[in-house]
Motif scaffolding. Structure first.
Motif, PDB file in Angstrom:
ATOM      1  N   ARG A  24       0.847  -1.183   0.000  1.00  0.00           N
ATOM      2  CA  ARG A  24       0.000   0.000   0.000  1.00  0.00           C
ATOM      3  C   ARG A  24       0.886   1.238   0.000  1.00  0.00           C
ATOM      4  O   ARG A  24       2.019   1.206   0.504  1.00  0.00           O
ATOM      5  CB  ARG A  24      -0.904  -0.006   1.240  1.00  0.00           C
ATOM      6  CG  ARG A  24      -1.862  -1.177   1.302  1.00  0.00           C
ATOM      7  CD  ARG A  24      -2.541  -1.297   2.660  1.00  0.00           C
ATOM      8  NE  ARG A  24      -3.303  -0.117   2.997  1.00  0.00           N
ATOM      9  CZ  ARG A  24      -3.906   0.058   4.178  1.00  0.00           C
ATOM     10  NH1 ARG A  24      -3.812  -0.884   5.109  1.00  0.00           N
ATOM     11  NH2 ARG A  24      -4.593   1.150   4.428  1.00  0.00           N
ATOM     12  N   PRO A  25       0.399   2.335  -0.546  1.00  0.00           N
ATOM     13  CA  PRO A  25       1.202   3.569  -0.535  1.00  0.00           C
ATOM     14  C   PRO A  25       1.596   3.948   0.880  1.00  0.00           C
ATOM     15  O   PRO A  25       0.788   3.889   1.808  1.00  0.00           O
ATOM     16  CB  PRO A  25       0.247   4.599  -1.154  1.00  0.00           C
ATOM     17  CG  PRO A  25      -0.716   3.796  -1.960  1.00  0.00           C
ATOM     18  CD  PRO A  25      -0.893   2.511  -1.219  1.00  0.00           C
ATOM     19  N   GLY A  26       2.843   4.350   1.041  1.00  0.00           N
ATOM     20  CA  GLY A  26       3.319   4.718   2.364  1.00  0.00           C
ATOM     21  C   GLY A  26       4.671   5.379   2.306  1.00  0.00           C
ATOM     22  O   GLY A  26       5.126   5.809   1.243  1.00  0.00           O
ATOM     23  N   TYR A  27       5.344   5.429   3.432  1.00  0.00           N
ATOM     24  CA  TYR A  27       6.635   6.113   3.497  1.00  0.00           C
ATOM     25  C   TYR A  27       7.417   5.604   4.703  1.00  0.00           C
ATOM     26  O   TYR A  27       6.866   5.013   5.638  1.00  0.00           O
ATOM     27  CB  TYR A  27       6.429   7.627   3.619  1.00  0.00           C
ATOM     28  CG  TYR A  27       5.634   8.039   4.834  1.00  0.00           C
ATOM     29  CD1 TYR A  27       6.267   8.327   6.049  1.00  0.00           C
ATOM     30  CD2 TYR A  27       4.241   8.128   4.785  1.00  0.00           C
ATOM     31  CE1 TYR A  27       5.530   8.687   7.169  1.00  0.00           C
ATOM     32  CE2 TYR A  27       3.497   8.486   5.898  1.00  0.00           C
ATOM     33  CZ  TYR A  27       4.150   8.773   7.095  1.00  0.00           C
ATOM     34  OH  TYR A  27       3.427   9.111   8.206  1.00  0.00           O
ATOM     35  N   ILE A  28       8.717   5.843   4.676  1.00  0.00           N
ATOM     36  CA  ILE A  28       9.571   5.615   5.833  1.00  0.00           C
ATOM     37  C   ILE A  28      10.277   6.929   6.156  1.00  0.00           C
ATOM     38  O   ILE A  28      10.480   7.778   5.281  1.00  0.00           O
ATOM     39  CB  ILE A  28      10.607   4.496   5.598  1.00  0.00           C
ATOM     40  CG1 ILE A  28      11.546   4.862   4.443  1.00  0.00           C
ATOM     41  CG2 ILE A  28       9.931   3.161   5.356  1.00  0.00           C
ATOM     42  CD1 ILE A  28      12.725   3.907   4.320  1.00  0.00           C
ATOM     43  N   ILE A  29      10.620   7.121   7.414  1.00  0.00           N
ATOM     44  CA  ILE A  29      11.366   8.294   7.859  1.00  0.00           C
ATOM     45  C   ILE A  29      12.767   7.809   8.221  1.00  0.00           C
ATOM     46  O   ILE A  29      12.933   6.999   9.135  1.00  0.00           O
ATOM     47  CB  ILE A  29      10.693   8.962   9.066  1.00  0.00           C
ATOM     48  CG1 ILE A  29       9.233   9.299   8.746  1.00  0.00           C
ATOM     49  CG2 ILE A  29      11.446  10.221   9.474  1.00  0.00           C
ATOM     50  CD1 ILE A  29       8.443   9.785   9.955  1.00  0.00           C
ATOM     51  N   THR A  30      13.769   8.274   7.491  1.00  0.00           N
ATOM     52  CA  THR A  30      15.146   7.820   7.703  1.00  0.00           C
ATOM     53  C   THR A  30      15.702   8.395   9.000  1.00  0.00           C
ATOM     54  O   THR A  30      15.132   9.330   9.600  1.00  0.00           O
ATOM     55  CB  THR A  30      16.043   8.237   6.536  1.00  0.00           C
ATOM     56  OG1 THR A  30      16.171   9.672   6.529  1.00  0.00           O
ATOM     57  CG2 THR A  30      15.444   7.771   5.211  1.00  0.00           C
ATOM     58  N   LEU A  31      16.844   7.875   9.425  1.00  0.00           N
ATOM     59  CA  LEU A  31      17.485   8.364  10.638  1.00  0.00           C
ATOM     60  C   LEU A  31      17.935   9.809  10.488  1.00  0.00           C
ATOM     61  O   LEU A  31      18.126  10.519  11.484  1.00  0.00           O
ATOM     62  CB  LEU A  31      18.684   7.471  10.985  1.00  0.00           C
ATOM     63  CG  LEU A  31      18.341   6.024  11.371  1.00  0.00           C
ATOM     64  CD1 LEU A  31      19.613   5.236  11.636  1.00  0.00           C
ATOM     65  CD2 LEU A  31      17.431   5.990  12.591  1.00  0.00           C
ATOM     66  N   GLU A  32      18.088  10.261   9.249  1.00  0.00           N
ATOM     67  CA  GLU A  32      18.452  11.662   8.993  1.00  0.00           C
ATOM     68  C   GLU A  32      17.237  12.584   8.977  1.00  0.00           C
ATOM     69  O   GLU A  32      17.361  13.802   8.817  1.00  0.00           O
ATOM     70  CB  GLU A  32      19.202  11.785   7.661  1.00  0.00           C
ATOM     71  CG  GLU A  32      20.564  11.111   7.625  1.00  0.00           C
ATOM     72  CD  GLU A  32      20.473   9.586   7.563  1.00  0.00           C
ATOM     73  OE1 GLU A  32      21.400   8.916   8.053  1.00  0.00           O
ATOM     74  OE2 GLU A  32      19.448   9.071   7.034  1.00  0.00           O
ATOM     75  N   GLY A  33      16.043  12.009   9.114  1.00  0.00           N
ATOM     76  CA  GLY A  33      14.831  12.800   9.132  1.00  0.00           C
ATOM     77  C   GLY A  33      14.180  13.001   7.784  1.00  0.00           C
ATOM     78  O   GLY A  33      13.193  13.742   7.671  1.00  0.00           O
ATOM     79  N   ASP A  34      14.693  12.363   6.737  1.00  0.00           N
ATOM     80  CA  ASP A  34      14.109  12.471   5.410  1.00  0.00           C
ATOM     81  C   ASP A  34      12.938  11.498   5.262  1.00  0.00           C
ATOM     82  O   ASP A  34      12.970  10.385   5.799  1.00  0.00           O
ATOM     83  CB  ASP A  34      15.154  12.175   4.335  1.00  0.00           C
ATOM     84  CG  ASP A  34      16.311  13.165   4.357  1.00  0.00           C
ATOM     85  OD1 ASP A  34      16.042  14.344   4.657  1.00  0.00           O
ATOM     86  OD2 ASP A  34      17.462  12.753   4.111  1.00  0.00           O
ATOM     87  N   THR A  35      11.928  11.924   4.508  1.00  0.00           N
ATOM     88  CA  THR A  35      10.761  11.081   4.240  1.00  0.00           C
ATOM     89  C   THR A  35      10.858  10.510   2.837  1.00  0.00           C
ATOM     90  O   THR A  35      10.914  11.250   1.855  1.00  0.00           O
ATOM     91  CB  THR A  35       9.455  11.882   4.374  1.00  0.00           C
ATOM     92  OG1 THR A  35       9.354  12.388   5.713  1.00  0.00           O
ATOM     93  CG2 THR A  35       8.243  11.003   4.082  1.00  0.00           C
ATOM     94  N   VAL A  70      15.229   3.037  11.297  1.00  0.00           N
ATOM     95  CA  VAL A  70      14.441   4.170  10.782  1.00  0.00           C
ATOM     96  C   VAL A  70      13.805   4.901  11.958  1.00  0.00           C
ATOM     97  O   VAL A  70      13.749   4.391  13.082  1.00  0.00           O
ATOM     98  CB  VAL A  70      13.345   3.705   9.800  1.00  0.00           C
ATOM     99  CG1 VAL A  70      13.949   3.136   8.522  1.00  0.00           C
ATOM    100  CG2 VAL A  70      12.411   2.692  10.462  1.00  0.00           C
ATOM    101  N   MET A  71      13.302   6.101  11.676  1.00  0.00           N
ATOM    102  CA  MET A  71      12.624   6.891  12.712  1.00  0.00           C
ATOM    103  C   MET A  71      11.116   6.656  12.712  1.00  0.00           C
ATOM    104  O   MET A  71      10.391   7.244  13.517  1.00  0.00           O
ATOM    105  CB  MET A  71      12.912   8.377  12.514  1.00  0.00           C
ATOM    106  CG  MET A  71      14.364   8.759  12.770  1.00  0.00           C
ATOM    107  SD  MET A  71      14.662  10.540  12.510  1.00  0.00           S
ATOM    108  CE  MET A  71      13.597  11.252  13.752  1.00  0.00           C
TER     109      MET A  71
END
Length: 408
Positions: A24-35, A70-71
């Motif tokens: 499903r459409p989604g996202y992850i937040i990296t440890l650097e704070g990028d989406t 990940v964050m």
């Protein structure tokens, strides 16, 4: 008919298993704070707590991230999972062992005081909260074995009730209601939403997809008393002046409601047992004045698919619905008897028709209660024996049942 029923159940299980693997459409937040936006595999709550499976683009490689990598991650902007270090208690033969583990918690309610949810395989649901100052703690409900007069009993210690009463103290009425909430996902979510709206009405309060439970499954079991009749049509009918049958009847059903599709209409699949038939007479010869007793006694199992329209008045829920039904005559070899002859129509096995149902659901708890229902069926059996025509079954059932829902 039973082969078809098994096929339907098999297909349903296969589709459910396949749906668990859908991206499903989604996202992850990296440890650097990028989406990073892409596709998230939405799995069970327990699996989502351990890791996230993510891909970008149709041809991209699928990669799995653990909570420490990940964050956080989100699914369709409706679910948000954040990593958190929580205690994991394991019971051992000599006591208990506590370790700390970083897992993904699902954020159920966001506001001045946020609510989080953790599901681990084979373990009870766990809930955590975070206050505006960042303080993080767990809501606790423990089961403990106590000894009274030499006998051992299991007692539930609801520490979370005192916690809610204390942290919601700024809104006394909400605090008192929250302290009575059951330790379930639905009721705790409602309590936190109520407090956040009271504490800061200007701040937007968000609720996740899980807390609102888009798909609700309601199961039920019903026992009742049925009044039915069997009528015939066509030439040379063997059933004149029939008297209908009365007796017990019962069934089970599963109702599926998806609020994303409709808040009022749902689909119900049911399996019912009824003793149908009639007692009448016929004349052996056209000039005979002595009637012969004719008995139809069918033990029928019906599978029905009903479209329901659901409404509610206060706490009372009610519905009305209708749909097709197909029945299988369990004792078709000896269901028909006239005089000393048994089983005139040995090939008669199935009936087809329509079923309708109306009921009032009385809640005993948040997700269970009793139901008072009225069911009507009109079905047809085509014997096709020497052009004697068809037989029609009509029956009403007044029933009392128990229902339970996945919505808490």
């Amino acid at each position: 008919m039973f082969k078809n029923l098994l096929l339907i159940l098999f297909m349903g299980c296969s589709l459910a298993a396949f749906a668990q693997k859908d991206f499903r459409p989604g996202y992850i937040i990296t440890l650097e704070g990028d989406t990073l936006r892409g596709q998230i595999r939405d799995r069970s709550d327990a699996r989502n707590s351990r890791s996230v499976i993510f891909k970008q683009g149709q041809e991209a490689l699928v990669k799995e991230y653990e909570p420490a990598e990940v964050m956080g991650f989100g699914i369709e902007d409706q679910k948000l999972f954040l990593p958190e270090r929580v205690p994991i208690i394991k019971v051992t033969p000599v006591g208990s062992d506590t370790t700390w583990q970083v897992v993904f918690l699902q954020q159920l309610v966001t506001g001045p005081i946020s609510l989080f949810y953790l599901k681990t395989a084979g373990e009870p649901d766990r809930f955590f909260l975070r206050r505006a100052n960042g303080r993080f703690s767990e809501l606790e409900s423990r089961k403990q074995i106590v000894e009274v007069n030499g006998k051992h009993y299991q007692k539930t210690l609801n520490f979370y009730q005192d916690t809610l009463r204390a942290i919601f103290a700024a809104c006394p009425q909400v605090a008192e209601q929250a302290a009575k909430a059951e330790f379930t996902l639905g009721q705790l979510s409602k309590a936190f939403v109520a407090y956040n709206q009271c504490a800061d009405p200007k701040e937007q309060v968000t609720v996740s997809e899980t807390a609102t439970r888009k798909t609700v499954v309601l199961g039920s079991a019903t026992l009742g008393y049925a009044i039915g009749s069997t009528r015939s049509s066509g030439e040379q009918t063997l059933l004149n002046s029939p008297t209908g049958k009365k007796g017990p009847s019962g069934g089970v059903a599963i109702n599926i409601l998806n609020t994303g599709f409709s808040k009022n209409f749902s689909l119900q699949f049911g399996l019912d047992y009824t003793n149908k038939g009639a007692v009448g007479h016929h004349y052996t010869y056209s000039n005979s004045t002595t009637p012969t007793t004719t008995t139809i006694d069918m033990q029928v199992v019906n599978f029905s698919t009903i479209i329901r329209f659901n409404t509610a008045i206060g706490k009372l829920k009610h519905y009305i619905g209708a749909g097709p039904t197909a029945g299988y005559v369990l004792n078709y070899n000896d269901a028909y008897q006239y005089g000393n002859h048994v089983g005139v129509f040995p090939n008669t096995k199935a009936e087809y028709g329509l079923a309708s149902e109306a009921a009032i659901l009385f809640p005993l708890k948040a997700n269970q209660g009793v139901a008072l229902s009225l069911r009507y069926e009109r079905t047809r059996i085509s014997f096709n024996f020497t052009n004697r025509g068809e037989y029609y079954n009509h029956y009403f059932r007044l029933g009392v049942g128990y229902w339970f829902s996945s919505r808490q």
